[in-house]
Design an enzyme around this catalytic site. Structure first.
Site, short mmCIF file in Angstrom:
data_model
loop_
_atom_site.label_atom_id
_atom_site.label_comp_id
_atom_site.label_asym_id
_atom_site.label_seq_id
_atom_site.Cartn_x
_atom_site.Cartn_y
_atom_site.Cartn_z
N ASP A 108 -8.46 -5.16 -6.18
CA ASP A 108 -8.08 -4.04 -5.32
C ASP A 108 -8.49 -2.75 -6.01
O ASP A 108 -7.87 -2.32 -6.97
CB ASP A 108 -6.57 -4.05 -5.08
N SER A 129 0.84 -1.19 0.00
CA SER A 129 0.00 0.00 0.00
C SER A 129 0.88 1.25 0.00
O SER A 129 1.71 1.40 -0.90
CB SER A 129 -0.96 -0.03 1.18
N HIS A 176 -7.19 -5.63 -1.52
CA HIS A 176 -5.99 -4.98 -0.97
C HIS A 176 -5.28 -5.90 0.01
O HIS A 176 -4.14 -5.65 0.38
CB HIS A 176 -6.41 -3.68 -0.29
#
Length: 683
Positions: A628, A542, A660
């Site tokens: 995602d 991320s 994610h």
């Protein structure tokens, strides 16, 4: 009981109690650990009922069962023995467990026997089921069609169409495309199992309760008198929804059928409402700034009689994760990040101090661990979930007199008793702007300072997510250390637990001071004689993946290898495809076409990893989830294609059905195997 003991004995045989054959943490062993779930205290205060999930890797399935254990610890008793997922609604004084399963309300005795169905009809696709205090009403949530988005809904003569038609944002969220259905709160009469007069209290509204993607039962509750319902909702639609974090608390009067917004003028997230048992006070978590999802989280309390609201933590220089009223309503217990850990605190509401005074706050626990959740309180004891970097979550009893902790559950004892632990040290590092930065350093089991070890810099996501003693089943430092790596995990700029200002400093400066903090961390640990400076790696997901991409362009040959998972590679294309625009607007400073916005322009130009690809010269592995929508697929594909075209050794691990996170067991094992294979090849 016999089954529980047989499992325990088999486990002991598998993992071998002999000190001559210690275990080594592996991806497969990590996934054999039991995972603690929700916990309830029985009405007599003598037992804790908790769920534990185990995974079957061969069948790629999970099984969550309920266990009972005395609050003083000891042997746990298995209550259920099957893969059914049960939501406990209530535990009766006689020990009967009322629960929701398979669209119906059921009951069983304290031993898991005498199972019977209570509800007279199915609550189809219902979730978050709760009974009123007097047991005469029930609330639950169900997805209902509100807006015609699917082609087959707009054109009934074309029922096999899979088309979507959008005229506004938000057209997808987290890992799901908007289909025109919204989660609504329903209330119904409940008479000894008979369900009647069901009513959608949000009828026709294109809004969700609970909040997507991760809200749950904490987003709705009955008032203690059973006359009203409090629920959390962001009553915005389209572009307004995509750019706002302004959730409010709504109070629905059951008799009158009317709804009132009780947080008017409070512009950020207002969440997790909770009443005292007597109903004289209502408290909730609140953020002030609309659009800032990582703003300081405060506890606000409302006196029901006077209507007065008080921010109890306004002057306290930290943010609150979760809270719970004491049984007598005189105190609030809460969890908050503190110096690289999550600890338990209390506010004594009887102290005559200024509203929000930090002197009213007392830290109850201290140590190198995380208090991961509050289960229940009885008298001078509070039961919590606790974890650290070497141990998955277990139940502990905390003394409210002195903060002493006693372990109650021992879910993974048969494994941990024979697993060499990693040494975890707190390290303090001077940053380039002369600040003191905490970092966790995790050493391999049986660490020998006379040897040299490859070392990994871990870059945390969030970006405003605390890096504490939480136990991860993917980015597991114990697992990394067991393969012979030292791991350094710095609490760089942007992480809560070090004051509000430290947390705020990352917004608008993604590629600035936080990246310098990472370089300070790896340079500091590299001074140690046991660190092999020629074998440094950098990993993260991320914002951590973004950090990997940034560092790949500015590391000046410090690192020998990189691994980025769902990282942001090109900020312009990311702004055009991510679903939560409030996040991008706050943290990047705005959109990329506003040439007069200096903060945004710096983000999209100077701090955009895709603009630094010409300086990439190091092997890189890229992991990307196909579902995602927070960091969509073009980010990973763009980075991989750039690396390939530059002739760099590179690998793409594509997970088409993952969002994610990595949630499917066999995908998770592949993730771990490819992760360590890459490190073996390149480091």
């Amino acid at each position: 009981m016999k089954r529980f003991l047989s499992i325990l004995l088999v486990g002991m045989a598998i993992y071998n109690a002999s000190a001559q054959t210690p275990l080594k943490m592996t991806p497969e062993l990590l996934w054999k650990l039991g995972r603690l779930g929700s916990t309830n205290l029985t009405p007599d205060g003598k037992h804790l009922i908790y769920s534990v999930t185990h995974y079957n890797l061969t069948e790629a399935k999970s099984e969550a069962n309920l266990y009972s254990i005395p609050v003083t610890g000891g042997e746990a008793t298995a209550i259920t023995h099957d893969p059914a997922s049960r939501q406990i609604i209530k535990i009766e004084p006689d020990g009967r467990i009322i629960y929701f399963f398979d669209d119906n309300i059921w009951q069983m005795d304290a031993a898991g026997k005498q199972v019977s169905k209570l509800s007279d009809k199915a609550l189809k696709d219902a979730d978050n089921v709760q009974l009123s205090p007097d047991g005469k009403k029930i609330i639950y949530t169900v997805d209902v069609p509100v807006v015609k988005i699917l082609g087959k809904d707009r054109y009934p003569d074309l029922p096999k169409s899979n088309a979507y038609v959008f005229t506004d944002l938000n057209y997808r969220h987290w890992d799901t495309w908007e289909d025109g259905k919204f989660s609504h709160v329903f209330v119904a009469d409940y008479d000894n199992g008979k369900v009647s007069n069901e009513k959608d209290i949000m009828a026709g509204e294109p809004y969700d309760t609970p909040q997507k993607p991760s809200g749950g039962a904490e987003d709705l509750l009955f008032s203690p008198d059973g006359k009203s319902i409090i629920y959390v909702c962001k009553k915005k639609f389209g572009k307004d929804y995509a750019q706002s974090t302004n959730t409010d608390l709504y109070q629905y009067d059951i008799a009158a059928g009317t709804t009132q917004n009780i947080t008017v003028g409070m512009m950020g997230y207002d969440t997790t409402p909770s009443f005292t048992k007597t109903g004289d006070k209502l408290a909730w978590l609140s953020m002030k700034e609309d659009g800032f999802e990582s703003d300081k989280n405060d506890i606000v309390i409302k006196d029901i009689k006077t209507g007065n609201k008080t921010n109890l933590t306004e002057q306290w220089d930290e943010t609150v994760s979760s809270f719970q009223f004491s049984d007598d309503g005189n105190r609030i217990f809460f969890i908050a990040p503190k110096n690289g850990t999550e600890q338990l605190f209390q506010i004594d509401l009887r102290l005559r101090l200024a509203p929000g005074s930090p002197q009213a706050i007392k830290q109850l626990t201290k140590g190198q661990f995380d208090v991961a959740g509050i289960a229940a309180q009885r008298g001078n004891t509070i039961y919590v979930q606790r974890a650290d970097l070497n141990h998955a979550t277990e139940l502990y009893a905390v003394s409210l007199k002195d903060g002493g902790m006693m372990q109650v559950s021992t879910i993974n004892k048969s494994i941990y008793d024979h697993l060499p632990m990693s040494r975890v040290e707190e390290r303090h590092i001077k940053t380039t702007d002369d600040k003191d930065m905490l970092a966790w350093v995790i050493y391999p089991p049986n660490f020998d300072p006379a040897k040299k070890y490859p070392t990994l810099l871990f870059c945390q996501g969030g970006p405003q997510a605390a890096l504490t003693q939480a136990y991860s089943f993917r980015w597991n430092f114990q697992l990394m250390a067991a393969q012979g790596y030292i791991v350094i995990a710095p609490n760089r700029r942007g992480m809560p637990g070090h004051g509000v200002e430290w947390n705020r400093q990352i917004s608008g400066d993604w590629g600035g001071q936080p990246i310098k903090d990472y370089l300070s961390a790896i340079d500091d640990i590299a001074k140690e004689p046991y660190v092999d400076k020629s074998r440094l790696g950098c990993i993260g997901a991320s914002y951590g993946g973004y950090s990997v991409y940034m560092l790949a362009g500015v590391h000046n040959n410090r690192f020998k290898t990189f691994i980025a998972h769902d990282g942001l590679f090109d900020l312009k294309s990311w702004y055009g495809t991510t679903e939560e625009l409030w996040f991008a607007n706050k943290d990047l400073g705005g959109n990329y076409w506003d040439k007069d916005n200096k903060i945004a322009q710096k983000s999209y130009e100077k701090f955009n990893p895709s603009n630094l690809v010409d300086k990439w010269n190091t092997p890189i592995m890229i992991i990307q989830g196909g579902k995602d929508y927070r960091v969509p697929i073009e980010q990973g594909l763009g980075a991989y294609q750039a690396a390939q075209l530059k002739g760099l050794k590179s690998k793409l691990l594509y997970l088409p059905d993952e969002n994610h996170w990595v949630l499917k067991p066999q995908n998770a094992i592949i993730w771990q195997r490819e992760f360590f294979n890459w490190l073996n090849e390149t480091l």
